[in-house]
Design a protein around this motif. Structure first.
Motif, mmCIF file in Angstrom:
data_model
loop_
_atom_site.group_PDB
_atom_site.id
_atom_site.type_symbol
_atom_site.label_atom_id
_atom_site.label_comp_id
_atom_site.label_asym_id
_atom_site.label_seq_id
_atom_site.Cartn_x
_atom_site.Cartn_y
_atom_site.Cartn_z
ATOM 1 N N VAL A 195 51.488 58.532 40.190
ATOM 2 C CA VAL A 195 51.951 57.928 38.941
ATOM 3 C C VAL A 195 52.946 56.843 39.297
ATOM 4 C CG1 VAL A 195 53.147 58.292 36.748
ATOM 5 C CG2 VAL A 195 51.637 60.084 37.659
ATOM 6 N N GLU A 201 43.240 60.395 41.069
ATOM 7 C CA GLU A 201 43.734 59.888 39.795
ATOM 8 C C GLU A 201 45.013 59.097 40.018
ATOM 9 O OE1 GLU A 201 42.975 62.250 36.201
ATOM 10 O OE2 GLU A 201 45.152 62.253 35.977
ATOM 11 N N SER A 248 47.819 56.891 37.738
ATOM 12 C CA SER A 248 48.292 56.527 36.402
ATOM 13 C C SER A 248 49.369 55.464 36.513
ATOM 14 C CB SER A 248 48.870 57.745 35.681
ATOM 15 O OG SER A 248 47.863 58.712 35.484
ATOM 16 N N ILE A 294 49.736 53.312 28.843
ATOM 17 C CA ILE A 294 49.517 54.187 29.994
ATOM 18 C C ILE A 294 48.058 54.027 30.385
ATOM 19 C CG2 ILE A 294 49.446 56.562 30.841
ATOM 20 C CD1 ILE A 294 51.782 57.177 28.943
ATOM 21 N N ILE A 332 45.062 55.197 32.959
ATOM 22 C CA ILE A 332 44.657 56.253 33.880
ATOM 23 C C ILE A 332 43.395 55.803 34.598
ATOM 24 C CG2 ILE A 332 43.887 58.640 34.129
ATOM 25 C CD1 ILE A 332 45.633 59.364 31.760
ATOM 26 N N SER A 357 42.853 63.591 31.675
ATOM 27 C CA SER A 357 43.265 63.768 33.061
ATOM 28 C C SER A 357 42.364 64.769 33.785
ATOM 29 C CB SER A 357 44.712 64.261 33.125
ATOM 30 O OG SER A 357 45.081 64.553 34.454
#
Length: 93
Positions: A5, A30, A32, A53, A55, A77
């Motif tokens: 992130v 993943e 973000s 945001i 993703i 997610s």
């Protein structure tokens, strides 16, 4: 490392460009990007610019992106399948 992130700063080009390419090559499932000021480029967060945001999920070796803004519920997610908050809720906390 299955998840990264990034919180966008004035060096947003690194988050949306260099780091994204690096994380994709490393196989991060993943990624973000939390752009709470909406300062990223229009091609990355859309027009009008607003807190977003993004993703990125690794599918078949390439990132696919979904953008979430305002009252959008973040429920996509891979890492946190039970995550269920709006962008507004996250930015207000």
């Amino acid at each position: 490392m299955p998840l990264v992130v990034e919180v966008v700063s004035t060096k947003w080009r690194d988050d949306y460009g260099y780091k994204l390419i690096d994380y994709e090559a490393m196989g991060i499932r993943e990624y973000s990007i939390v752009d709470y000021l909406g300062i990223g480029g229009i091609r990355f967060i859309g027009h009008p610019k607003q807190p977003t945001i993004s993703i990125y999920q690794l599918l078949n070796g390439e990132y696919q992106v979904q953008h979430f803004r305002g009252k959008d519920v973040i429920d996509k997610s891979l890492i946190f399948p039970e995550f269920n908050l709006t962008v507004e809720q996250i930015f207000q906390s």
